[in-house]
Design an enzyme around this catalytic site. Structure first.
Site, PDB file in Angstrom:
ATOM      1  N   GLU A   1       9.555   1.499  -3.697  1.00 49.65           N
ATOM      2  CA  GLU A   1       8.782   1.060  -4.352  1.00 49.65           C
ATOM      3  C   GLU A   1       8.224  -0.478  -4.934  1.00 49.65           C
ATOM      4  O   GLU A   1       6.814  -0.425  -5.201  1.00 49.65           O
ATOM      5  CB  GLU A   1       8.950   1.723  -5.884  1.00 49.65           C
ATOM      6  CG  GLU A   1       8.685   3.551  -5.508  1.00 49.65           C
ATOM      7  CD  GLU A   1       6.405   3.544  -5.652  1.00 49.65           C
ATOM      8  OE1 GLU A   1       6.550   3.821  -4.491  1.00 49.65           O
ATOM      9  OE2 GLU A   1       6.420   4.212  -6.340  1.00 49.65           O
TER      10      GLU A   1
ATOM     11  N   GLU B   1      -6.647  10.548 -10.928  1.00 47.09           N
ATOM     12  CA  GLU B   1      -5.765  11.102 -10.101  1.00 47.09           C
ATOM     13  C   GLU B   1      -6.606  12.587  -9.852  1.00 47.09           C
ATOM     14  O   GLU B   1      -6.791  13.317  -8.714  1.00 47.09           O
ATOM     15  CB  GLU B   1      -4.145  11.530 -10.613  1.00 47.09           C
ATOM     16  CG  GLU B   1      -3.345  10.970 -10.863  1.00 47.09           C
ATOM     17  CD  GLU B   1      -2.802  10.174 -10.051  1.00 47.09           C
ATOM     18  OE1 GLU B   1      -3.538  10.671  -8.287  1.00 47.09           O
ATOM     19  OE2 GLU B   1      -2.062   8.738  -9.526  1.00 47.09           O
TER      20      GLU B   1
ATOM     21  N   GLU C   1      -0.019   3.859   1.918  1.00 46.11           N
ATOM     22  CA  GLU C   1      -0.491   2.211   1.743  1.00 46.11           C
ATOM     23  C   GLU C   1      -0.363   1.876   3.020  1.00 46.11           C
ATOM     24  O   GLU C   1      -1.425   1.354   3.957  1.00 46.11           O
ATOM     25  CB  GLU C   1      -0.433   1.786   0.513  1.00 46.11           C
ATOM     26  CG  GLU C   1      -1.199   2.423  -0.349  1.00 46.11           C
ATOM     27  CD  GLU C   1      -0.537   3.482  -0.823  1.00 46.11           C
ATOM     28  OE1 GLU C   1       0.502   3.970  -0.589  1.00 46.11           O
ATOM     29  OE2 GLU C   1      -0.861   4.513  -2.348  1.00 46.11           O
TER      30      GLU C   1
ATOM     31  N   ASP D   1      -5.103  -1.797  -7.913  1.00 44.58           N
ATOM     32  CA  ASP D   1      -5.201  -2.292  -6.817  1.00 44.58           C
ATOM     33  C   ASP D   1      -6.800  -0.847  -6.235  1.00 44.58           C
ATOM     34  O   ASP D   1      -7.627  -1.954  -5.955  1.00 44.58           O
ATOM     35  CB  ASP D   1      -4.338  -1.377  -5.820  1.00 44.58           C
ATOM     36  CG  ASP D   1      -3.954   0.221  -6.417  1.00 44.58           C
ATOM     37  OD1 ASP D   1      -4.461   0.629  -7.893  1.00 44.58           O
ATOM     38  OD2 ASP D   1      -2.776   1.176  -5.542  1.00 44.58           O
TER      39      ASP D   1
ATOM     40  N   THR E   1     -10.476   5.816  -1.797  1.00 41.15           N
ATOM     41  CA  THR E   1      -8.694   5.808  -1.554  1.00 41.15           C
ATOM     42  C   THR E   1      -7.902   6.818  -1.727  1.00 41.15           C
ATOM     43  O   THR E   1      -6.498   6.380  -1.474  1.00 41.15           O
ATOM     44  CB  THR E   1      -8.137   5.187  -3.104  1.00 41.15           C
ATOM     45  OG1 THR E   1      -7.125   4.192  -3.070  1.00 41.15           O
ATOM     46  CG2 THR E   1      -7.973   5.883  -4.224  1.00 41.15           C
TER      47      THR E   1
HETATM   48  C1  DMJ Z   1      -3.177   7.420  -3.514  1.00 40.80           C
HETATM   49  O1  DMJ Z   1      -3.376   9.061  -4.232  1.00 40.80           O
HETATM   50  C2  DMJ Z   1      -4.458   6.886  -3.735  1.00 40.80           C
HETATM   51  O2  DMJ Z   1      -4.127   6.364  -2.443  1.00 40.80           O
HETATM   52  C3  DMJ Z   1      -4.121   5.912  -5.280  1.00 40.80           C
HETATM   53  O3  DMJ Z   1      -5.421   5.059  -5.061  1.00 40.80           O
HETATM   54  C4  DMJ Z   1      -2.964   4.642  -4.739  1.00 40.80           C
HETATM   55  N1  DMJ Z   1      -2.074   5.826  -4.339  1.00 40.80           N
HETATM   56  C5  DMJ Z   1      -1.736   7.198  -4.468  1.00 40.80           C
HETATM   57  C6  DMJ Z   1      -0.560   7.033  -3.237  1.00 40.80           C
HETATM   58  O4  DMJ Z   1       0.253   6.431  -2.653  1.00 40.80           O
END
Ligand code: DMJ
Length: 918
Positions: free
Chosen positions: A399, A158, A417, A305, A503
């Protein structure tokens, strides 16, 4: 291979309108790049013009864009007002979330490092939304207030994607603005220095024997320091280890320190080596010391993912074909085992043909976007459409949701997303449909997540309750994708296609692939040969995929439009043309379907030009389903009410209607009120004449009108009519109840209702699909016929010809009942059905069994067929009425007494009148 790499990069640009090729293939050739851009714009416009009638005028687009900016201001303004410098806003409490001061939420809190997370995560969004004053101000605050050396244990993943990515994206934007010479002239790469500092604070996490990082690190003390309070973990998630390369490589290339990229690359190498060689899939959790898989379920959502995302994007950003090779290998495996369009279902990495769960998580919603990057539009459109249906049903993506699109876990923390994939699909197709999808996201956020102090996560999509959190990714990602979706290229203040999104949607310049030397690759084994498909190394052009079909996206979507049943078209036609794989002589499927009430007619019989499909053994047939069950089209329930003794109205069976035959709901059938009055009064008069008046039963209401001195003739006549009718029916009913004879009028109130009444007779043959053998017996009665073997319409026609006054169809599926199965409407056979005029109702098999056993027990069973709301005795209160679907007869004589009430009252009335007239 080199040319293939450049070709694929060009392809990516072609889909995403990214300018990689300008920096790689066509560097220094502005003419070519201009040409490409013009070409792409033209093709995009032509696609847009050919789309379904959902075009959005520029004014509407810009109105929605303004709305998005207003929403951003509300969210960001609330954070700055109520929460800053805390990491996150608590939008319900209107205050900041400071780790340690609020109840511990477990892993989620590992994002909070007391480094003003939301501010840093939002920096480059301010530039995208052209809020340059706010950006400059926010950068100054960051430099002034944000500390990266707090004694806090944070998630490596994170912190990398949100804070390191946020600092790098902001640095890239600040640098771009500075180079333009208009703003940020004071800027001296301070954000990059902060990024470097943070990179060094994250590096201790990579100090493992495998090279896979620890999941957590103490920002001040690292991992193995006695003060660090972390370092005991033995495993991490695949995405956690595999989502470092973009930020770390960008940091290396911008700072000149290769160490970051090297570590991130090593972690990717380990994951690649540890893939399951048979399936080419990876698991969800891996041991960071020995590289063994801890959780072997494999999907594209939570836990994995962004590992896949970063392989693809690392290739785009860094131009290293090893990443593409790996991505392609994994992608083939995903499409082979996990993708079951439109679903994406987790499998066991060692036994990938078996799905391990029947639900999907919302994180996988990013995957259609990645498929767009890869050029695989069809499954991207399919899965995205499925997700859209889920949002239509539940407002937001829960979720987790089941393969039947029910809520598995109802939380929705404002994840971006789905908006991300919508943006990519719009870029790739130019189809305004995706603008409408974006619009629906905007509307739902405003309607269901907006609160006075920002936007609140939804605790449960089923109840709409809020949670006191607004995650930083809401500002970092959601608003970027939504704003860009509704912006024309020329409305942005820089070329968005010069950047790739991490991401967390931070912007990294694709120029990095050439502006700095790549870090030396280690000796990772060469990827095994990938099963190549059309787009492994070629341009995924929509024209190749869908030649001369400007509405290809719609065509694909249409098959998935009503997955959840929401939004189904109002009168859906029951006729459909399908291709059925039938073997030369194997007509059994046709027979089988027919037995279910579905008729299949080869299309030549139906007048179509094409009779056979292109492939042998495939027949094009017209499919006519004879039932409809559309949630939007309300099915008005009917009933079959048994009225002859001993039921006397107390057995009520819920029945389904037919779209053809007599309409029991709209029309008045049976004996009308006036008819019954006249009829009964005539009976009464005849009786008086017959038994010479004086012996005739006196008319009690006449007596009353005389006493009240109603002299006015028409009124008296009317009262006499009514009273006569009531009196007669009461007398007759009373006599019938005592003698057990079926009354000529079901019960007193039956006269005032629209219904069809008759005694029931079982049809022979029971299915009524052949010539009717007991036509005489049926004539003038209501026929009972079993469902199946031929169409409802065919049965009805036959029985009508035989003289039946109505038909009750009984389901042939054992155990079906109206409590568990939604009612449906019987529809015709695809042809005109105006010739069928008798009333038709449908009973499920359990209700049907009650009716047939009643017929076995009692030779004469009279029933009424009528709308449920007009059930006898329900509103008048004369009979005890049940609310259940089936009301069984009881020995309770109370209801018989009740049914005598009119008669009793009138006898009483009569006696009083007699007494008084004496
Ligand atoms: C984000 O912090 C990023 O996209 C991460 O890869 C997974 N998804 C969260 C938000 O849903």
């Amino acid at each position: 291979m080199e040319s293939r790499v450049h070709y694929t990069i060009t392809c990516w640009r072609q889909l995403c309108l990214c300018s990689i090729c300008i920096y790689t293939t066509f560097q220094g050739s502005p003419g070519i790049s201009m040409m490409l851009r013009a070409l792409l714009l033209t093709s995009l416009l032509s696609w847009a013009n050919g789309q379904e009638g959902l075009t959005m005028l520029p004014e509407e687009k810009s109105k929605i864009r303004d709305q998005i900016v207003e929403m951003f201001d509300h969210a960001y303004g609330s954070y700055m007002k109520y929460a800053y410098p805390a990491d996150e806003l608590m939008p319900l409490s209107c205050r900041g979330r400071v780790r340690g001061l609020e109840p511990n939420r477990g892993d989620i809190d590992d994002s909070l490092g007391k480094f003003s997370l939301t501010l840093v995560d939002t920096l480059d969004t301010l530039v995208v939304l052209n809020k340059l004053d706010e950006f400059e101000d926010a950068v100054r605050r960051t430099l002034r207030d944000v500390r990266l050396d707090n004694d806090v244990v944070v998630s490596v993943f994170e912190t990398n994607i949100r804070v390191l990515g946020g600092l790098l994206g902001a640095h890239v934007m600040a640098d771009m603005l500075r180079q333009r010479g208009e703003r940020m002239q004071w800027y001296r790469d301070e954000l990059l220095h902060m990024a470097k500092e943070l990179g060094h604070r994250l590096l201790p996490a990579f100090n493992t024997s495998s090279g896979l990082p620890y999941p957590r690190v103490n920002l001040r003390y690292g991992v193995l320091n006695p003060l660090s309070r972390t370092g005991t973990e033995s495993d991490t998630c695949t995405a956690c280890a595999g989502t470092m390369i973009l930020e770390f490589a960008a940091l290396s290339r911008l700072s000149g320190e290769a160490v970051f990229e090297e570590h991130a690359r090593k972690a990717l190498d380990v994951l690649w080596e540890k893939r399951q060689r048979g399936s080419d899939l990876v698991g969800t959790v891996i041991n960071i010391h020995n590289g063994d898989w801890v959780r072997r379920d494999s999907g594209v959502g939570a836990g994995i993912d962004s590992y896949y995302e970063y392989l693809m994007k690392a290739y785009i950003l860094l131009g290293d074909n090893v990443y593409l090779e790996r991505f392609n290998t994994h992608y083939s495996a995903i499409m082979k085992y996990i993708s079951q369009p439109p679903l994406l279902l987790n499998v066991h990495m060692h036994n990938p043909t078996v799905s391990v769960r029947s639900w999907m998580d919302s994180l996988l919603a990013f995957f259609p976007g990645l498929q767009v990057l890869r050029g695989d539009l069809k499954p991207a459109i399919e899965t995205h459409e499925m997700l859209y249906q889920v949002t239509k049903q539940h407002k937001f993506l829960p979720e987790a949701f089941t393969t039947e699109f029910r809520v598995h876990w109802g939380q929705h923390p404002l994840r971006p997303e789905f908006a991300e994939s919508t943006y990519y699909l719009y870029k790739a197709t130019g189809d305004p449909y995706y603008l409408r999808v974006g619009q629906s996201i905007v509307e739902k956020l405003n309607a269901h997540a907006r609160v006075p102090c920002g936007f609140a996560a939804v605790q449960d999509v089923r109840t709409g309750t809020h949670e006191d959190r607004m995650d930083s990714f809401f500002l970092a990602e959601m608003f970027k994708y939504l704003y860009l979706l509704f912006s024309e290229k020329n409305q942005l203040h820089f070329d968005i296609d010069d950047y790739i999104f991490t991401t967390e949607a931070h912007l990294l310049p694709v120029s990095l692939s050439t502006s700095q030397p790549p870090c030396r690759g280690n000796n990772t084994e060469a990827p095994t040969a990938v099963e190549e498909d059309l787009f492994t190394y070629s341009c995924p052009s929509t024209q190749t995929l869908f030649p001369n079909n400007p509405s290809f996206a719609k065509t694909i979507r249409d098959s998935y439009k009503y997955l959840t049943g929401v939004g189904r078209a109002f009168h859906a036609s029951p006729d459909r043309g399908i291709e059925l794989p039938l073997h030369d002589h194997g007509m059994e499927p046709v027979e089988f379907l027919r037995s279910m009430g579905i008729s299949l007619t080869p299309l030549n019989e139906a007048g179509a030009t094409e009779t056979h499909g292109a492939h042998e053994g495939v027949y094009r047939v017209k499919l006519v389903a004879e039932v409809t069950q559309t949630p939007e089209e309300e099915v008005v329930p009917l009933i079959v009410q048994l009225i002859s003794p001993p039921y006397l109205g107390r057995m009520v069976l819920t029945a389904g209607p037919a779209k053809f035959g007599m309409d029991l709901i709209k029309q008045e059938h049976g004996v009308s009120f006036l008819e019954s009055c006249i009829y009964l009064y005539l009976l009464y008069m005849s009786l008086r004449i017959l038994i010479k008046d004086r012996h005739a039963p006196p008319n009690p209401l006449k007596c009353i009108t005389q006493r009240l001195k109603f002299k006015y003739l028409p009124m008296s006549a009317f009262v006499l009519y009514i009273s006569g009718a009531l009196w007669m029916s009461a007398c007759v009913t009373t006599v019938c109840i005592f003698t057990g004879i079926s009354p000529p009028f079901s019960l007193t109130h039956a006269m005032f209702l629209s219904q069809v009444k008759g005694s029931i007779v079982k049809t022979s043959p029971y299915t009524a699909c052949g010539p009717i053998e007991n036509a005489q017996e049926l004539s003038g009665h209501i026929a009972l016929a079993l469902r199946g073997d031929c169409m409802f319409a065919a049965k009805a026609r036959r029985l009508q010809e035989a003289g039946a006054i109505g038909v009750i169809f009984i389901d042939h599926r054992e155990g079906s009942n109206s409590a568990e199965t939604p009612l449906f409407q019987m529809v015709g056979d695809g042809g005109p059905t105006a010739d069928i005029t008798i009333p038709l109702v449908f009973l499920f098999s359990q209700e049907g069994a009650l009716l047939t056993s009643a017929l076995e027990d009692h030779s004469n069973v009279d029933v009424l067929m009528l709308p449920k709301e007009r059930q006898l005795g329900k509103r008048g209160g004369l009979w005890s009425s049940g609310q259940s679907n089936i009301m069984l007869p009881t020995e309770d004589q109370g209801s018989i007494t009740a049914s005598m009430l009119p008669a009793v009252l009138q006898f009483a009335c009569l006696l009083i009148c007699r007494q008084q007239s004496k």
